[in-house]
Structure formats: C-alpha cells, structure tokens
Scaffold this active site. Structure first.
Site, mmCIF file in Angstrom:
data_model
loop_
_atom_site.group_PDB
_atom_site.id
_atom_site.type_symbol
_atom_site.label_atom_id
_atom_site.label_comp_id
_atom_site.label_asym_id
_atom_site.label_seq_id
_atom_site.Cartn_x
_atom_site.Cartn_y
_atom_site.Cartn_z
ATOM 1 C CG HIS A 355 -2.001 -0.972 1.205
ATOM 2 N ND1 HIS A 355 -3.246 -0.730 0.683
ATOM 3 C CD2 HIS A 355 -2.019 -2.245 1.628
ATOM 4 C CE1 HIS A 355 -3.993 -1.814 0.811
ATOM 5 N NE2 HIS A 355 -3.257 -2.759 1.375
ATOM 6 C CE LYS A 543 -6.279 13.904 0.242
ATOM 7 N NZ LYS A 543 -6.731 12.660 -0.322
ATOM 8 N NE ARG A 544 -3.528 10.132 10.092
ATOM 9 C CZ ARG A 544 -2.982 9.122 10.767
ATOM 10 N NH1 ARG A 544 -3.560 7.929 10.737
ATOM 11 N NH2 ARG A 544 -1.898 9.297 11.482
ATOM 12 C CE LYS A 549 -2.310 10.813 3.176
ATOM 13 N NZ LYS A 549 -2.974 9.969 2.158
ATOM 14 C CB THR A 651 -9.978 5.091 -1.186
ATOM 15 O OG1 THR A 651 -9.425 5.393 0.089
ATOM 16 C CG2 THR A 651 -9.363 3.806 -1.702
ATOM 17 C CE LYS A 655 -13.915 6.232 0.779
ATOM 18 N NZ LYS A 655 -12.988 6.281 1.913
HETATM 19 C C1 26V Z 1 2.091 1.387 7.094
HETATM 20 C C2 26V Z 1 2.601 1.382 8.349
HETATM 21 C C3 26V Z 1 4.051 1.346 8.510
HETATM 22 C C4 26V Z 1 4.440 0.756 9.798
HETATM 23 C C5 26V Z 1 3.712 1.377 10.944
HETATM 24 C C6 26V Z 1 2.228 1.360 10.815
HETATM 25 C C7 26V Z 1 1.749 1.408 9.439
HETATM 26 C C8 26V Z 1 0.387 1.444 9.245
HETATM 27 C C9 26V Z 1 -0.120 1.464 7.973
HETATM 28 C C10 26V Z 1 0.741 1.418 6.901
HETATM 29 C C11 26V Z 1 0.152 1.321 5.550
HETATM 30 C C12 26V Z 1 0.506 2.430 4.673
HETATM 31 C C13 26V Z 1 -0.405 3.538 4.808
HETATM 32 C C14 26V Z 1 -1.666 3.462 4.044
HETATM 33 O O1 26V Z 1 -2.720 3.519 4.636
HETATM 34 N N1 26V Z 1 -1.590 3.442 2.723
HETATM 35 C C15 26V Z 1 -2.707 3.869 1.947
HETATM 36 O O2 26V Z 1 -3.419 2.742 1.499
HETATM 37 C C16 26V Z 1 -4.568 3.137 0.785
HETATM 38 C C17 26V Z 1 -5.334 1.890 0.444
HETATM 39 O O3 26V Z 1 -4.625 1.136 -0.474
HETATM 40 C C18 26V Z 1 -4.185 3.941 -0.441
HETATM 41 O O4 26V Z 1 -5.347 4.369 -1.093
HETATM 42 C C19 26V Z 1 -3.349 5.143 -0.044
HETATM 43 O O5 26V Z 1 -2.883 5.825 -1.180
HETATM 44 C C20 26V Z 1 -2.193 4.701 0.797
HETATM 45 O O6 26V Z 1 -1.492 5.825 1.300
#
Ligand code: 26V
Length: 810
Positions: A355, A543-544, A549, A651, A655
C-alpha cells in the site's frame, strides 16, 4: 417471513423491554439505539448461521483478509440498507415517534484503523459479502480505537477513543473459540524416529478471545464474519506462589501486561518504528487467526494437504506477514508435513498487497527482537531465507549487493516486504501507476526474479455506503433517471450520462448538492460556531495530515489568495469555503504544525472583515468515517494534490467523484485512472508528472531556494510564515518554512505552486457556468462505477484468490 412495519414495531418494543425492563418512552436515545442495533443483528443471525453452514461443506473456497486495521465506521445504517429493511424500520420508528436518523447519529464509529488502508479493508468486507464471495476479516479488537482529535487553541490534542465504553451491539464474544498464542521461551530440536522435532518450552501464554461481527451482504442473505481477537491472560495461570514471595506487582501487572497487546491501535500510518508491542500484536492475531482457521477446516473434514485449494489468506500490507512462517510452523510442527510440501502450500495460500512506496513505512524487525519474542518463528524465517538465498546465488552468482538487498534477513533485520514477496504467490499494488513503480523501481529486482507474481488491483470503495446510504437524495435522482440497476451493478451508472442533456436533471443535481451543503453548513456552525455560505464553492481537503499529501500547498495558495484580496478587496472571484479535516500522528511534528497553520489561517481570514464574504477556512475536528460521509457529499471541489508518485492510490478521490465533486489533482495514484475515465475535460489536472518527479530525485537538480528567489509571489507567502502575520510567535511555523527552503522542499510544493494556482483559477471560471459545472459533476458520477470495490473484489477473487460466489451475480 418478510419483516413488515407491524412486525418490526412489535419486535422492537419487545427487544427494548427485554433489554431494559421498562417502557420505550422511558428510555434514552442510547438505549433505543442499542435495542435497535441488537434487533438488527438478530435479524441477520439466521442468514449468518445458514451462510456458515454452507461454508462447512467446504465446497466453496474461502478467503480470509488479514488486516491490522478495519475502519468500519458506523454499522446501523448500512446493516439496515443491506438487509433491505431501512424504509420499514424508519416508518415503524416514526409511528413510535422515534427518528431513525437520531438513533443512527448516536452510534459511535468503530474506528479501528488509521486511514485508507483500514477503510479499504472495510469496503472489501462489504463487497465480498454483497457479491456472495466467501470472505472474512481477521484482525485485532483494540480496546482503544484511533484517538479522538480535539482542536484546542489551534492545535491537535489527542483523547483516548473509548469506543467500548457503551456496549458494542454488533459483536458476539465466542468463548468456545479461544486460541492460545505463545511468546518467548526456548526451542530445542530432538531427533524422534529419524525426524527432527521442535519443542517449545518456557513460553508465556496469551489467551486470544474472538469477537465476531456479522458482515451483511446487500439483499442476498449472505452474512460473512469479521473476527477480531482480544488478548486476555489465563486466570488459571495465576501464580499464587509469587504472592508468598511477595511479588504482587509482577502477577497483577502480568494481567494488564498481557491484555495490553490488544489495547491500542498505533496511530502512525506511514512511519515504521520497531516497537516490541507492535510485533506482539502482529503475531498475536496472525497466530490466533490461522490456528482457528485450520482447526475449523479440519473439523469440517478438510485435508491439510489441500489447504491452498480451499483457503486463501490475504495479507493487507506487510503487517500480517508473520502468517507465512506461522503457517509453516503449523504445517511442519503440528501437522508433520515435510518442508517442501509445507512451503508449497504456504506460498499458494498467501497473497500480499503493498500500500505504499514510502521508504519510512517499510517494516523491518531487529533480528534479536524476533528471535527472543518468537524463537520458533525466527528459526523458520532463517530457513526460508537460507533456501531462498541459495536460489539467488544460483541465479546471480557474485552479485553481493543485489542478493543482500533481496534477502529476507540482512543487516541484522528481518525485512517484512521481502518475506511477504517470497512467501506468497501474488503481490499487488493498489493503482496502475503504483504497481508500475513497484515493478520497475521499488521492487524491480523481485519483479525480475518473480515476473508472474506481480499484478495490479486498483482500489475501490463500496457504493452502498458512499453513495446509496450517505447520499440518499442523489441516489433518488439516479433511480428516477436510470432505474435501480446501478445498485447491484454500479457500472450502469454510466447511463446517467445521457440524462445530463436534460436541464431538469442538471437543476436537480444543483439542488441536491445545495441541500447537502446546507446540512454541512449547519454541522459546521454547530461544531465550530462559524457561518459558511452554501452558495460559496465548498473546496475540500480531507485525509491524514502528511507532508506528501501537501496540505501545505493548499495553505500557501489560501495565504496567497488572501494577500491578493487584501491588495484588491474587490477581486472578482466566486466565494470559497476551504474545508480541511484530518488527524496527524501524535509524534509527527510537521503534520501537527500543519494543523496549527490551517487554524492560524482560519483565525486570521475568518475574522478579517475585508475578506469575510469571499473566503472562509474551516478545520473540522476529528475527521472520521461518519464525518467523511457528511463532508464528501457536500463537496464541490475534491483536493487530491499529493506529490506525484507518493500516493499509492487514494480512495477518497473515488468517493468525491461518485458524489459529484470536481477533482483538482496531480497525476498520482488512482487520480490517473479517474482522469482516464472522465477525460481531461472533466477533471482539473496540474503539477509535475511522475517522470519529472523521478527525474528530480535522480538528478538532484531541484532548488526550492531558486524558486523562492525568482518568484515574488511565492517569496511573499513563504515570508508570511515567519513575519508575524499568522502568529505573534514568529518561530511558530519556522519548521514548515525550513522544510520548504532549508531542506529543499522534499515534496516539490514550490515547484507545483503556480500550476496549482492556475488550476484553481480554472475552477473559479468553471463554477460561474452553473450548468457546465453540474454537467461535469454528472459525468464524474456516471463514470464512478468502475471505482466500486465490487469491481476490485471481483478482480481479486478471479485473479488472486480463485474464489467463487455462492450464487451467480451479474
Ligand atoms: C504502514 C505502516 C508502517 C508501519 C507502521 C504502521 C503502518 C500502518 C499502515 C501502513 C500502511 C501504509 C499507509 C496506508 O494507509 N496506505 C494507503 O493505502 C490506501 C489503500 O490502499 C491507499 O489508497 C493510499 O494511497 C495509501 O497511502
């Protein structure tokens, strides 16, 4: 028997009196909500049991979506919709003098996720159930969800989200389905009858208790399961002898220490930190989940050697990657399979989605941490690595650098993405550009080695929640014009296009948007005490909060617009309301500083009588799923302005388009695919292309300082960050200023600034032509069907999982 208004009223009154032993009119709204929720869950239980019975035959391959995050939001409205009884309940409640919408508003969001990744998991659950695909969720039942955000004196303050304080009516605790998860200890190998057997002793035991939530399909009688695990200590394990030794604290603490595993959701979404508790969480739910899946599979007569034919395990990012060695452990140590056979089953069972390409989000655990916490798992990872590296040596003799970068264990770390790629049969990105970057850049070596593993699955969103439930007026217009086929088949939304020639439809679109804007304006007034005009352009950036971003880019253009208005208060412009929302990770200083900047701009602009009819700036507190539903349907402009290449998909962009907003975007993530669908005339694109960004990174010939020195407008807004205009404390926004100048603007904010301003000028011009604007909104709605997560899930099902729907759908 179908539920009628009368039956519903009777059921509801009965449920209420049973639960609270009093009359309905003596109850509070919370009690009424809980009685209604419990009743709705009861309505789903028959189908739930029947669906489970079907699965017991093992005729249908089942998929388990393993995720550290499930961002479900509220469940009442969507459950009623999917059960097909929302209108009946609404009417029944009305006859009892109760407003369904008030009860719906009482529900706490289930916020067990950070952002995109967690919400995607929730949309996928809805689509799997609605398509009749046997697919379940597996995750952690955090006691505290993602923190509540309060904005106090312009800054973010985090407050614990005690979402379980009042009962969660959707879940069922399954005491009889507990599993034991082991941590620490030592492993010894013994040769028993010519076979090496591994014995694990001296470990700590954690009881994993499952809580099941029904995932109700849309009007199809399918109910899948989301199983979330809670950590508990084993009471019987209580060491009374320690009391004699006076070690009270250790024993008492042991309980909360063990239970702390499922206490908190880490609020970082793209920053990795090697925290022991997080590693524990990952193994905890993965181990409990796999044990229960295999136990159930065997109970139903499944053959362990055919596991991969009947079960798919999907891992949502690398967080559940320990599923790979854990499955190996179960197959080898408990099921006594040989390594090669176990490996074959494991690889064919597991699939992985990436992701993000942000380097700082790549998980890697220190070797000694994994070794100490999970000794047997570490041994297995070592063996996987050994065998895999010897294959690499054969293929790339002497290429040290390449092999060490592809190894699972190197530099004293276990690299989770590498393990996920090696131990799975499918690796996918979440939008076309993202997948291309994975294949050709971030994971190029792996792509060369495993060309057939890589594939793309562009994200999607469930149109049931994000259109049908959250935007009832637009849904009614769509039904009036194109019928209701689009509900089951969102690709049919394209039929809306031909109606856009009709002036009445255009007028209706305008009125619907206006009404949604009025509702949001009321909410803004209630929450922030600020009056905003629904006739202004609602320009939304939610968004976050993250540097990539580029909320700062948005801030700088508002500051610039404000400067221009101060120079010329009669500037010809359509009034705009800038709406922001989003949480910053508590330890992410720059993101928190960005929130302060947004609020400082809001403070300045909203209180300046010269510009007060032209611009307003709002930062909504506590952006979350239920708030997103209200904001997105009311948006005119969708800000999707990440630095190209950085946003894997996005995403919310989908929406917004589905709710008839016009996108201002860089050619990043799924924005590209949105552009391809609606064509350039119906989206506003600006900024660097991915090639240009990648080239800058390669050549290092970007200088934000040059831009600053050569562009007086940019110089002025940047100087405003530190000249006292937005804060008496001139250092307050110094870090943002420094990130843009001293640290050379990693995300090319200044480089894209002028192009962004021009894009916004196009918005202003376009909005003046009301008819044209609404037609473009209509075209966006008509082309949003492909971004339904139903399409995404069909692709996963066919191309990765090989699962079949319980029934045939269109
Ligand atoms: C990564 C990490 C790294 C380690 C610590 C905790 C943590 C938690 C979540 C993530 C995942 C990466 C962040 C994320 O939410 N990515 C998003 O995923 C969406 C669904 O695929 C996508 O639409 C976004 O562009 C992307 O930033």
């Amino acid at each position: 028997m179908p539920i009628t208004t009368e039956i519903f009223k009777k059921d509801f009154e009965e449920k209420f009196s049973k639960m609270y032993a009093k009359e309905l009119n003596e109850g509070s709204d919370l009690e009424r909500y809980q009685a209604l929720g419990t009743l709705v869950r009861d309505y789903a239980t028959k189908d739930w049991i029947e669906t489970n019975n079907k699965y017991k035959s093992l005729e249908n391959k089942e998929v388990y979506y393993f995720s550290m995050e499930f961002l479900l939001g509220r469940l009442l409205g969507d459950s009623l919709l999917n059960l097909g009884i929302r209108d009946i309940c609404k009417e029944g409640l009305r006859e009892l003098d109760i407003d369904l919408e008030i009860l719906e508003e009482i529900e706490q969001d289930q916020g067990l996720g950070n952002g995109g990744l967690g919400r995607l998991a929730a949309c996928f659950l809805d689509s799997m159930a609605s398509l009749g695909i046997p697919g379940h969720g597996c995750g952690i039942r955090y006691k505290y969800g993602f923190f509540d955000q309060k904005i106090i004196e312009g800054s973010q303050v985090e407050v614990a989200d005690k979402w379980l304080q009042s009962k969660n009516v959707w879940e069922i605790r399954k005491e009889d389905k507990c599993e034991i998860v082991k941590f620490g200890g030592i492993v010894t190998a013994r040769n028993i009858d010519g076979r090496l057997k591994f014995y694990h002793d001296g470990y700590e035991v954690v009881k994993a208790v499952p809580y099941d939530t029904p995932v109700i399909g849309y009007e199809n009688n399918v109910v899948n399961t989301l199983r979330l695990w809670s950590a508990e200590s084993i009471e019987d394990n209580f060491d009374f002898s320690s009391f004699n030794r006076g070690e009270y604290d250790r024993e008492i603490n042991n309980k909360s220490y063990v239970e702390s595993i499922s206490y908190i959701l880490y609020p970082e979404d793209s920053f990795y930190e090697g925290k022991l508790l997080r590693l524990k969480q990952q193994y905890f739910f993965v181990s409990a989940g796999l044990q229960s899946i295999i136990r159930n599979y065997k109970k139903n007569g499944g053959s362990i050697k055919k596991l991969h034919e009947k079960i798919s395990i999907h891992i949502n990012d690398t967080h559940p990657t320990l599923a790979i060695p854990e499955l190996m452990r179960i197959l080898i140590d408990e099921e006594e399979l040989e390594w090669d056979e176990a490996w074959n089953i494991t690889k064919n069972t597991v699939s992985y989605t990436n992701h993000t390409i942000l380097a700082e989000a790549l998980e890697k655990w220190p070797v000694n941490m994994v070794q100490e916490l999970l000794p047997r798992i570490y041994m297995i990872i070592e063996e996987i690595n050994k065998r895999y590296c010897s294959m690499l040596w054969d293929k790339y003799p002497g290429e040290w650098h390449k092999i060490s970068s592809m190894a699972i264990i190197s530099d004293n770390y276990v690299k989770m993405a590498n393990l996920a790629i090696v131990g799975s049969h499918s690796v996918n990105g979440v939008a076309k550009l993202h997948t291309e970057i994975l294949k050709n850049k971030e994971m190029a070596d792996f792509y060369e080695f495993y060309p057939n593993k890589f594939n793309n699955k562009t994200n999607g969103i469930t149109h049931r929640r994000w259109l049908i439930r959250s935007n009832p007026d637009l849904t009614a217009l769509l039904k009036d014009t194109i019928g209701d086929e689009f509900i089951k088949n969102p690709m049919k939304l394209v039929n809306f296009k031909e109606h856009l020639k009709n002036k009445n439809v255009i007028e209706s679109l305008y009125k619907i948007k206006y009404k949604n804007k009025e509702k949001l304006a009321k909410e803004i007034y209630k929450e922030k005490g600020i009056v905003v005009d629904p006739n202004s352009i609602f320009d939304v950036h939610v968004k976050r909060i993250h540097a990539y971003k580029r909320q700062t880019l948005n801030c700088l253009r508002i500051m610039d617009l404000y400067n221009r208005l101060l120079e010329n208060p009669n500037l010809d412009m359509v009034p705009r309301t800038f709406i922001f929302g989003g949480k910053a990770a508590p330890g992410y200083h720059l993101a928190k500083n960005t929130i302060q900047l947004i609020n400082a701009i809001a403070d300045k602009v909203n209180n300046d009588p010269i510009v007060k009819d032209k611009i307003k700036v709002i930062m909504m507190d506590n952006y979350r799923v239920s708030l997103a539903e209200k904001i997105i349907r009311a948006a005119d402009v969708s800000e999707q302005i990440s630095t190209t290449t950085k946003e894997a998909s996005g995403t919310s962009n989908m929406k917004f388009m589905m709710n008839g907003a016009i996108t201002v975007a860089t050619l990043d993530g799924a924005n590209i695919e949105i552009r391809d669908e609606v064509t350039d005339d119906n989206i506003i694109i600006f900024g660097l292309t991915s090639d240009e960004v990648l080239n800058y990174y390669k050549t290092c010939d970007y200088s934000s300082f040059d831009i600053y020195n050569n562009d007086s407008r940019i110089k002025k807004v940047l100087d405003n960050l530190i000249d006292g205009k937005y804060s008496e404390d001139r250092n307050k926004f110094r870090d943002i200023y420094d990130s843009l100048l001293i640290y050379n603007d990693e995300f090319f904010v200044l480089r894209d600034f002028n192009d962004y301003i021009k894009a916004q000028e196009r918005v202003d011009k376009l909005y003046r032509d009301k008819e044209k604007w609404q037609r473009i909104c209509g075209i966006n709605i008509a082309h949003s069907g492909i971004f339904s997560s139903d399409r995404t899930i069909r692709e996963y099902s066919k191309e990765i999982w090989n699962t079949k729907a319980l029934y045939k759908s269109e």
